[in-house]
Motif scaffolding. Structure first.
Motif, PDB file in Angstrom:
ATOM      1  N   UNK A 169       4.404  11.558 -11.094  1.00 15.06           N
ATOM      2  CA  UNK A 169       3.672  10.876 -10.027  1.00 15.06           C
ATOM      3  C   UNK A 169       2.228  11.353  -9.967  1.00 15.06           C
ATOM      4  N   UNK A 170       1.344  10.435  -9.583  1.00 20.86           N
ATOM      5  CA  UNK A 170      -0.056  10.795  -9.406  1.00 20.86           C
ATOM      6  C   UNK A 170      -0.255  11.404  -8.023  1.00 20.86           C
ATOM      7  N   UNK A 171      -0.942  12.525  -7.988  1.00 25.30           N
ATOM      8  CA  UNK A 171      -1.216  13.237  -6.742  1.00 25.30           C
ATOM      9  C   UNK A 171      -2.726  13.214  -6.511  1.00 25.30           C
ATOM     10  N   UNK A 172      -3.117  12.905  -5.299  1.00 24.43           N
ATOM     11  CA  UNK A 172      -4.538  12.814  -4.979  1.00 24.43           C
ATOM     12  C   UNK A 172      -4.991  14.047  -4.224  1.00 24.43           C
ATOM     13  N   UNK A 173      -6.083  14.659  -4.684  1.00 29.45           N
ATOM     14  CA  UNK A 173      -6.664  15.793  -3.988  1.00 29.45           C
ATOM     15  C   UNK A 173      -7.529  15.293  -2.854  1.00 29.45           C
ATOM     16  N   UNK A 174      -7.441  15.985  -1.702  1.00 27.07           N
ATOM     17  CA  UNK A 174      -8.192  15.574  -0.540  1.00 27.07           C
ATOM     18  C   UNK A 174      -9.661  15.901  -0.654  1.00 27.07           C
ATOM     19  N   UNK A 175     -10.422  15.482   0.356  1.00 26.33           N
ATOM     20  CA  UNK A 175     -11.864  15.711   0.372  1.00 26.33           C
ATOM     21  C   UNK A 175     -12.144  17.194   0.363  1.00 26.33           C
ATOM     22  N   UNK A 223       0.848  -1.191   0.000  1.00 24.69           N
ATOM     23  CA  UNK A 223       0.000   0.000   0.000  1.00 24.69           C
ATOM     24  C   UNK A 223       0.883   1.240   0.000  1.00 24.69           C
ATOM     25  N   UNK A 224       0.346   2.307  -0.526  1.00 21.58           N
ATOM     26  CA  UNK A 224       1.082   3.569  -0.663  1.00 21.58           C
ATOM     27  C   UNK A 224       0.893   4.402   0.593  1.00 21.58           C
ATOM     28  N   UNK A 225       2.001   4.942   1.073  1.00 20.37           N
ATOM     29  CA  UNK A 225       1.947   5.892   2.186  1.00 20.37           C
ATOM     30  C   UNK A 225       1.714   7.288   1.626  1.00 20.37           C
ATOM     31  N   UNK A 226       0.766   8.000   2.217  1.00 19.37           N
ATOM     32  CA  UNK A 226       0.402   9.325   1.731  1.00 19.37           C
ATOM     33  C   UNK A 226       0.758  10.384   2.771  1.00 19.37           C
ATOM     34  N   UNK A 227       1.164  11.547   2.278  1.00 17.62           N
ATOM     35  CA  UNK A 227       1.462  12.699   3.125  1.00 17.62           C
ATOM     36  C   UNK A 227       0.473  13.814   2.798  1.00 17.62           C
ATOM     37  N   UNK A 228      -0.239  14.270   3.821  1.00 19.81           N
ATOM     38  CA  UNK A 228      -1.228  15.327   3.618  1.00 19.81           C
ATOM     39  C   UNK A 228      -0.558  16.693   3.696  1.00 19.81           C
ATOM     40  N   UNK A 251     -13.442  11.811  -5.991  1.00 20.73           N
ATOM     41  CA  UNK A 251     -11.998  11.640  -5.886  1.00 20.73           C
ATOM     42  C   UNK A 251     -11.344  12.196  -7.137  1.00 20.73           C
ATOM     43  N   UNK A 252     -10.425  13.112  -6.963  1.00 24.72           N
ATOM     44  CA  UNK A 252      -9.746  13.716  -8.099  1.00 24.72           C
ATOM     45  C   UNK A 252      -8.244  13.565  -7.924  1.00 24.72           C
ATOM     46  N   UNK A 253      -7.583  13.413  -9.048  1.00 25.71           N
ATOM     47  CA  UNK A 253      -6.132  13.252  -9.031  1.00 25.71           C
ATOM     48  C   UNK A 253      -5.497  14.260  -9.967  1.00 25.71           C
ATOM     49  N   UNK A 254      -4.223  14.497  -9.759  1.00 26.70           N
ATOM     50  CA  UNK A 254      -3.432  15.349 -10.625  1.00 26.70           C
ATOM     51  C   UNK A 254      -2.102  14.686 -10.921  1.00 26.70           C
ATOM     52  N   UNK A 255      -1.272  15.364 -11.692  1.00 30.17           N
ATOM     53  CA  UNK A 255       0.017  14.819 -12.076  1.00 30.17           C
ATOM     54  C   UNK A 255       1.114  15.809 -11.726  1.00 30.17           C
ATOM     55  N   UNK A 271      -4.559  31.658  -5.492  1.00 29.49           N
ATOM     56  CA  UNK A 271      -4.137  31.674  -4.097  1.00 29.49           C
ATOM     57  C   UNK A 271      -4.988  30.803  -3.200  1.00 29.49           C
ATOM     58  N   UNK A 272      -6.074  30.217  -3.736  1.00 32.16           N
ATOM     59  CA  UNK A 272      -6.925  29.332  -2.934  1.00 32.16           C
ATOM     60  C   UNK A 272      -6.137  28.097  -2.510  1.00 32.16           C
ATOM     61  N   UNK A 273      -6.294  27.683  -1.252  1.00 32.71           N
ATOM     62  CA  UNK A 273      -5.582  26.519  -0.729  1.00 32.71           C
ATOM     63  C   UNK A 273      -6.493  25.296  -0.787  1.00 32.71           C
ATOM     64  N   UNK A 274      -5.925  24.174  -1.257  1.00 36.55           N
ATOM     65  CA  UNK A 274      -6.672  22.933  -1.391  1.00 36.55           C
ATOM     66  C   UNK A 274      -5.881  21.789  -0.741  1.00 36.55           C
ATOM     67  N   UNK A 275      -6.564  20.858  -0.066  1.00 34.24           N
ATOM     68  CA  UNK A 275      -5.861  19.713   0.533  1.00 34.24           C
ATOM     69  C   UNK A 275      -5.381  18.751  -0.538  1.00 34.24           C
ATOM     70  N   UNK A 276      -4.161  18.250  -0.349  1.00 38.28           N
ATOM     71  CA  UNK A 276      -3.533  17.350  -1.325  1.00 38.28           C
ATOM     72  C   UNK A 276      -2.858  16.220  -0.561  1.00 38.28           C
ATOM     73  N   UNK A 277      -2.853  15.005  -1.153  1.00 31.89           N
ATOM     74  CA  UNK A 277      -2.134  13.871  -0.574  1.00 31.89           C
ATOM     75  C   UNK A 277      -1.035  13.441  -1.538  1.00 31.89           C
TER      76      UNK A 277
END
Length: 329
Positions: A206-212, A29-34, A221-225, A253-259
Protein backbone atom coordinates in the motif's frame (compact mmCIF):
# COMPACT_ATOMS: atom_id res chain seq x y z
CA UNK A 1 -29.89 44.43 5.15
CA UNK A 2 -27.16 45.33 2.64
CA UNK A 3 -25.46 41.94 3.23
CA UNK A 4 -28.76 40.07 2.72
CA UNK A 5 -29.35 42.02 -0.47
CA UNK A 6 -25.91 41.09 -1.77
CA UNK A 7 -26.48 37.38 -0.99
CA UNK A 8 -29.91 37.46 -2.66
CA UNK A 9 -28.42 39.08 -5.73
CA UNK A 10 -25.67 36.44 -5.83
CA UNK A 11 -28.21 33.62 -5.61
CA UNK A 12 -30.37 34.99 -8.39
CA UNK A 13 -27.67 36.26 -10.72
CA UNK A 14 -26.81 34.30 -13.84
CA UNK A 15 -23.25 33.44 -14.74
CA UNK A 16 -21.84 35.88 -17.27
CA UNK A 17 -19.67 34.86 -20.18
CA UNK A 18 -18.75 31.47 -21.66
CA UNK A 19 -18.29 28.61 -19.21
CA UNK A 20 -17.73 24.87 -19.04
CA UNK A 21 -20.23 22.50 -17.44
CA UNK A 22 -19.53 19.36 -15.44
CA UNK A 23 -22.07 16.68 -14.61
CA UNK A 24 -21.77 15.84 -10.93
CA UNK A 25 -21.35 12.11 -10.25
CA UNK A 26 -20.32 10.40 -7.00
CA UNK A 27 -16.63 9.49 -6.99
CA UNK A 28 -14.51 7.26 -4.80
CA UNK A 29 -12.13 8.92 -2.36
CA UNK A 30 -9.70 7.32 0.07
CA UNK A 31 -10.18 7.68 3.80
CA UNK A 32 -6.93 8.50 5.57
CA UNK A 33 -5.88 7.91 9.17
CA UNK A 34 -3.31 10.26 10.67
CA UNK A 35 -0.65 8.56 12.81
CA UNK A 36 2.99 9.13 13.67
CA UNK A 37 5.86 7.01 12.37
CA UNK A 38 9.24 6.67 13.99
CA UNK A 39 12.51 6.50 12.08
CA UNK A 40 14.16 3.16 12.85
CA UNK A 41 17.08 1.18 11.47
CA UNK A 42 16.21 -2.08 9.76
CA UNK A 43 18.51 -4.05 12.09
CA UNK A 44 19.43 -3.23 15.67
CA UNK A 45 22.13 -5.63 16.84
CA UNK A 46 24.17 -5.48 20.08
CA UNK A 47 27.94 -5.89 19.97
CA UNK A 48 28.62 -8.22 22.91
CA UNK A 49 31.70 -9.03 24.94
CA UNK A 50 32.95 -12.58 24.40
CA UNK A 51 34.97 -12.75 27.61
CA UNK A 52 34.70 -11.10 31.00
CA UNK A 53 37.20 -8.52 32.15
CA UNK A 54 37.99 -4.82 32.26
CA UNK A 55 37.46 -2.46 29.32
CA UNK A 56 40.89 -1.02 28.57
CA UNK A 57 40.08 0.64 25.23
CA UNK A 58 36.85 2.14 23.88
CA UNK A 59 37.05 3.06 20.20
CA UNK A 60 33.53 4.33 19.39
CA UNK A 61 30.92 6.79 20.61
CA UNK A 62 27.24 7.36 19.83
CA UNK A 63 26.74 8.41 16.21
CA UNK A 64 29.98 6.88 14.86
CA UNK A 65 29.86 4.80 11.70
CA UNK A 66 31.42 1.35 11.92
CA UNK A 67 32.16 -1.43 9.43
CA UNK A 68 31.34 -5.08 9.97
CA UNK A 69 34.13 -6.61 12.06
CA UNK A 70 35.46 -3.23 13.19
CA UNK A 71 36.69 -3.02 16.77
CA UNK A 72 34.32 -1.48 19.29
CA UNK A 73 36.34 -1.94 22.48
CA UNK A 74 39.07 -4.06 24.05
CA UNK A 75 38.50 -6.20 27.13
CA UNK A 76 41.45 -7.60 29.09
CA UNK A 77 41.51 -10.19 31.86
CA UNK A 78 44.78 -10.35 33.85
CA UNK A 79 44.01 -13.91 34.91
CA UNK A 80 44.45 -15.10 31.34
CA UNK A 81 47.96 -13.65 31.23
CA UNK A 82 48.85 -15.38 34.50
CA UNK A 83 47.39 -18.68 33.27
CA UNK A 84 49.41 -18.37 30.09
CA UNK A 85 52.61 -17.85 32.09
CA UNK A 86 51.77 -20.87 34.27
CA UNK A 87 51.21 -23.06 31.21
CA UNK A 88 54.49 -21.92 29.67
CA UNK A 89 56.30 -22.91 32.89
CA UNK A 90 54.63 -26.34 32.88
CA UNK A 91 55.54 -26.86 29.21
CA UNK A 92 59.14 -25.92 29.96
CA UNK A 93 59.29 -28.40 32.83
CA UNK A 94 57.74 -31.14 30.68
CA UNK A 95 60.21 -30.47 27.90
CA UNK A 96 63.06 -31.15 30.32
CA UNK A 97 61.39 -34.36 31.54
CA UNK A 98 60.83 -35.48 27.94
CA UNK A 99 64.50 -34.95 27.09
CA UNK A 100 65.51 -37.06 30.10
CA UNK A 101 62.96 -39.77 29.27
CA UNK A 102 64.17 -39.93 25.66
CA UNK A 103 67.78 -40.28 26.81
CA UNK A 104 66.75 -43.13 29.14
CA UNK A 105 64.89 -44.76 26.24
CA UNK A 106 67.96 -44.56 23.97
CA UNK A 107 70.16 -46.12 26.67
CA UNK A 108 67.54 -48.81 27.23
CA UNK A 109 67.55 -49.67 23.53
CA UNK A 110 71.35 -50.06 23.66
CA UNK A 111 71.22 -52.16 26.84
CA UNK A 112 68.51 -54.50 25.56
CA UNK A 113 70.78 -55.42 22.66
CA UNK A 114 73.37 -56.56 25.19
CA UNK A 115 70.75 -58.37 27.23
CA UNK A 116 71.26 -56.15 30.29
CA UNK A 117 67.56 -55.09 30.67
CA UNK A 118 64.34 -56.81 29.88
CA UNK A 119 61.81 -55.96 27.17
CA UNK A 120 59.32 -55.05 29.90
CA UNK A 121 61.65 -52.36 31.20
CA UNK A 122 62.13 -50.98 27.70
CA UNK A 123 58.37 -50.79 27.25
CA UNK A 124 58.11 -48.85 30.51
CA UNK A 125 60.67 -46.32 29.25
CA UNK A 126 58.74 -45.94 25.97
CA UNK A 127 55.47 -45.47 27.86
CA UNK A 128 57.03 -42.75 30.00
CA UNK A 129 58.08 -40.85 26.88
CA UNK A 130 54.61 -41.22 25.33
CA UNK A 131 52.84 -40.03 28.49
CA UNK A 132 55.07 -36.97 28.83
CA UNK A 133 54.57 -36.07 25.16
CA UNK A 134 50.80 -36.40 25.59
CA UNK A 135 50.88 -34.07 28.59
CA UNK A 136 52.90 -31.60 26.53
CA UNK A 137 50.34 -31.67 23.70
CA UNK A 138 47.55 -31.13 26.23
CA UNK A 139 49.31 -28.10 27.67
CA UNK A 140 49.95 -26.74 24.17
CA UNK A 141 46.23 -27.03 23.41
CA UNK A 142 45.37 -25.32 26.70
CA UNK A 143 47.80 -22.57 25.83
CA UNK A 144 46.09 -22.05 22.44
CA UNK A 145 42.73 -21.77 24.21
CA UNK A 146 44.08 -19.04 26.48
CA UNK A 147 45.65 -17.24 23.53
CA UNK A 148 42.30 -17.37 21.76
CA UNK A 149 40.52 -16.00 24.82
CA UNK A 150 42.94 -13.08 24.90
CA UNK A 151 42.25 -12.40 21.20
CA UNK A 152 38.50 -12.57 21.86
CA UNK A 153 38.91 -9.66 24.22
CA UNK A 154 38.25 -7.52 21.14
CA UNK A 155 34.57 -6.57 20.90
CA UNK A 156 33.71 -6.44 17.19
CA UNK A 157 30.85 -4.81 15.30
CA UNK A 158 28.41 -7.51 14.10
CA UNK A 159 27.52 -5.49 10.97
CA UNK A 160 28.10 -2.15 9.30
CA UNK A 161 25.99 0.73 10.55
CA UNK A 162 25.75 3.55 13.05
CA UNK A 163 26.44 3.27 16.78
CA UNK A 164 23.15 4.00 18.55
CA UNK A 165 24.24 3.58 22.16
CA UNK A 166 27.36 2.73 24.17
CA UNK A 167 26.36 1.62 27.69
CA UNK A 168 29.95 1.00 28.86
CA UNK A 169 32.94 3.24 29.50
CA UNK A 170 36.68 2.77 29.75
CA UNK A 171 37.50 0.98 33.00
CA UNK A 172 34.12 -0.76 33.21
CA UNK A 173 33.98 -4.41 34.20
CA UNK A 174 31.92 -6.49 31.76
CA UNK A 175 30.69 -10.07 31.83
CA UNK A 176 30.65 -12.49 28.89
CA UNK A 177 27.66 -11.73 26.66
CA UNK A 178 27.17 -8.20 27.97
CA UNK A 179 26.33 -5.59 25.30
CA UNK A 180 29.07 -3.02 24.79
CA UNK A 181 27.28 -1.10 22.01
CA UNK A 182 24.13 -1.26 19.90
CA UNK A 183 24.62 -1.05 16.13
CA UNK A 184 21.84 0.04 13.78
CA UNK A 185 22.28 -1.10 10.19
CA UNK A 186 20.52 -2.20 7.04
CA UNK A 187 19.14 1.25 6.17
CA UNK A 188 16.30 3.19 7.76
CA UNK A 189 12.52 3.03 7.50
CA UNK A 190 9.43 4.35 9.28
CA UNK A 191 7.95 2.08 11.94
CA UNK A 192 4.27 2.65 12.64
CA UNK A 193 2.00 1.58 15.49
CA UNK A 194 -1.43 1.20 13.89
CA UNK A 195 -4.68 0.71 15.87
CA UNK A 196 -5.79 -2.89 15.47
CA UNK A 197 -9.20 -1.91 14.07
CA UNK A 198 -7.44 -0.61 10.94
CA UNK A 199 -5.04 -3.56 10.54
CA UNK A 200 -7.32 -5.56 8.23
CA UNK A 201 -7.71 -2.62 5.82
CA UNK A 202 -3.95 -2.46 5.15
CA UNK A 203 -1.82 -4.73 2.99
CA UNK A 204 1.85 -4.90 2.09
CA UNK A 205 2.53 -2.72 -0.94
CA UNK A 206 0.00 0.00 0.00
CA UNK A 207 1.04 3.58 -0.65
CA UNK A 208 1.56 5.61 2.52
CA UNK A 209 1.51 9.40 2.47
CA UNK A 210 3.79 11.45 4.68
CA UNK A 211 2.15 14.42 6.34
CA UNK A 212 3.14 18.07 6.05
CA UNK A 213 6.59 18.81 7.38
CA UNK A 214 7.74 15.21 7.18
CA UNK A 215 10.13 15.93 4.34
CA UNK A 216 11.42 19.23 5.62
CA UNK A 217 9.37 21.18 3.05
CA UNK A 218 5.75 21.78 3.97
CA UNK A 219 4.52 21.98 0.37
CA UNK A 220 6.28 18.82 -0.79
CA UNK A 221 4.20 15.64 -0.93
CA UNK A 222 6.08 12.44 -0.27
CA UNK A 223 4.90 8.87 -0.24
CA UNK A 224 6.25 5.56 0.96
CA UNK A 225 5.40 1.89 0.56
CA UNK A 226 4.18 -0.46 3.26
CA UNK A 227 6.69 -3.34 3.16
CA UNK A 228 5.89 -5.32 6.30
CA UNK A 229 2.98 -5.89 8.67
CA UNK A 230 3.94 -7.66 11.89
CA UNK A 231 1.52 -10.43 12.94
CA UNK A 232 1.67 -9.80 16.69
CA UNK A 233 -0.67 -7.23 18.28
CA UNK A 234 0.65 -5.50 21.40
CA UNK A 235 -1.39 -3.02 23.42
CA UNK A 236 -4.08 -2.91 20.75
CA UNK A 237 -1.65 -1.82 18.04
CA UNK A 238 0.00 -3.49 15.06
CA UNK A 239 3.53 -2.61 14.03
CA UNK A 240 4.26 -1.92 10.37
CA UNK A 241 7.34 -0.84 8.40
CA UNK A 242 7.24 1.75 5.62
CA UNK A 243 10.03 2.35 3.11
CA UNK A 244 10.50 6.01 2.16
CA UNK A 245 13.04 7.01 -0.46
CA UNK A 246 15.55 9.58 0.77
CA UNK A 247 14.49 9.32 4.40
CA UNK A 248 16.79 11.32 6.68
CA UNK A 249 18.83 8.85 8.74
CA UNK A 250 20.68 11.33 10.96
CA UNK A 251 18.28 10.93 13.89
CA UNK A 252 17.01 7.47 14.72
CA UNK A 253 13.79 7.70 16.71
CA UNK A 254 12.57 10.92 15.03
CA UNK A 255 8.76 11.02 14.78
CA UNK A 256 7.13 12.01 11.49
CA UNK A 257 3.42 12.49 10.62
CA UNK A 258 2.01 9.80 8.34
CA UNK A 259 -1.40 9.24 6.69
CA UNK A 260 -2.64 5.68 6.17
CA UNK A 261 -5.32 4.60 3.67
CA UNK A 262 -7.93 2.83 5.80
CA UNK A 263 -10.88 2.64 3.39
CA UNK A 264 -12.84 4.17 0.54
CA UNK A 265 -16.19 5.96 0.27
CA UNK A 266 -18.33 7.71 -2.32
CA UNK A 267 -18.42 11.49 -2.37
CA UNK A 268 -19.46 14.33 -4.66
CA UNK A 269 -16.44 16.16 -5.96
CA UNK A 270 -16.14 19.36 -7.98
CA UNK A 271 -13.02 21.23 -9.10
CA UNK A 272 -11.92 23.67 -6.44
CA UNK A 273 -12.07 26.54 -8.95
CA UNK A 274 -15.83 25.93 -9.34
CA UNK A 275 -16.42 27.37 -5.86
CA UNK A 276 -16.76 31.04 -5.10
CA UNK A 277 -16.98 32.62 -1.67
CA UNK A 278 -19.21 35.54 -0.88
CA UNK A 279 -20.20 37.03 2.48
CA UNK A 280 -18.80 34.00 4.30
CA UNK A 281 -20.74 31.47 2.20
CA UNK A 282 -19.53 29.08 -0.52
CA UNK A 283 -21.37 28.90 -3.86
CA UNK A 284 -21.23 26.84 -7.01
CA UNK A 285 -23.00 27.76 -10.24
CA UNK A 286 -25.53 25.13 -11.34
CA UNK A 287 -27.00 24.97 -14.84
CA UNK A 288 -30.72 24.19 -15.00
CA UNK A 289 -32.91 23.70 -18.09
CA UNK A 290 -35.70 25.67 -16.37
CA UNK A 291 -33.91 28.47 -14.50
CA UNK A 292 -30.63 28.70 -16.42
CA UNK A 293 -27.34 29.14 -14.55
CA UNK A 294 -27.76 30.15 -10.91
CA UNK A 295 -25.53 30.12 -7.89
CA UNK A 296 -26.31 27.60 -5.17
CA UNK A 297 -24.97 27.65 -1.60
CA UNK A 298 -22.99 24.50 -0.67
CA UNK A 299 -21.06 23.16 2.29
CA UNK A 300 -17.58 22.11 1.12
CA UNK A 301 -15.38 19.49 2.76
CA UNK A 302 -11.78 18.49 2.26
CA UNK A 303 -9.66 18.62 -0.88
CA UNK A 304 -8.42 15.77 -3.08
CA UNK A 305 -5.65 16.08 -5.68
CA UNK A 306 -5.95 13.93 -8.78
CA UNK A 307 -3.69 14.25 -11.81
CA UNK A 308 -2.56 17.64 -10.62
CA UNK A 309 -6.13 18.99 -10.32
CA UNK A 310 -7.47 20.02 -6.93
CA UNK A 311 -11.01 18.77 -6.26
CA UNK A 312 -13.27 19.78 -3.38
CA UNK A 313 -15.74 17.48 -1.67
CA UNK A 314 -19.27 18.87 -1.38
CA UNK A 315 -20.98 17.73 1.80
CA UNK A 316 -24.40 19.25 1.02
CA UNK A 317 -26.02 21.44 -1.62
CA UNK A 318 -25.39 19.25 -4.67
CA UNK A 319 -26.68 15.89 -5.81
CA UNK A 320 -25.76 13.43 -8.54
CA UNK A 321 -26.72 14.66 -12.01
CA UNK A 322 -26.42 18.40 -11.29
CA UNK A 323 -24.70 20.43 -13.99
CA UNK A 324 -21.98 22.53 -12.36
CA UNK A 325 -20.71 25.50 -14.34
CA UNK A 326 -16.98 26.10 -14.23
CA UNK A 327 -16.23 29.64 -15.26
CA UNK A 328 -13.27 30.23 -17.53
CA UNK A 329 -10.43 32.02 -15.83
Amino acid sequence: MRILAIIFAALTASTPGAAETLTVMPGTIVEWKAVYGQVETRNRVPARARIGGTVTQLDVAEGDRVEAGGRIAMVEDDKLVFQLASIDAQISALSAQIETARADLERGQQLIERGVITTQRLDQLQTTVDVLQGQERSLQSERQVNERLIVEGEILAPEAGVVLSVPISRGSVVAPGEAAAVIGGGGVFLRLAIPERHALTLAEGDEIELGAGASGVASERRTGRLVKLYPQIEGGRVQADVEVEGLDSRFVGQRLPVRLPIGERLAILVPAKALTRLAGLDFVTVESSHDGARRRAVVPGGTVTRDGIVWREILSGLSAGDQVVIEDE
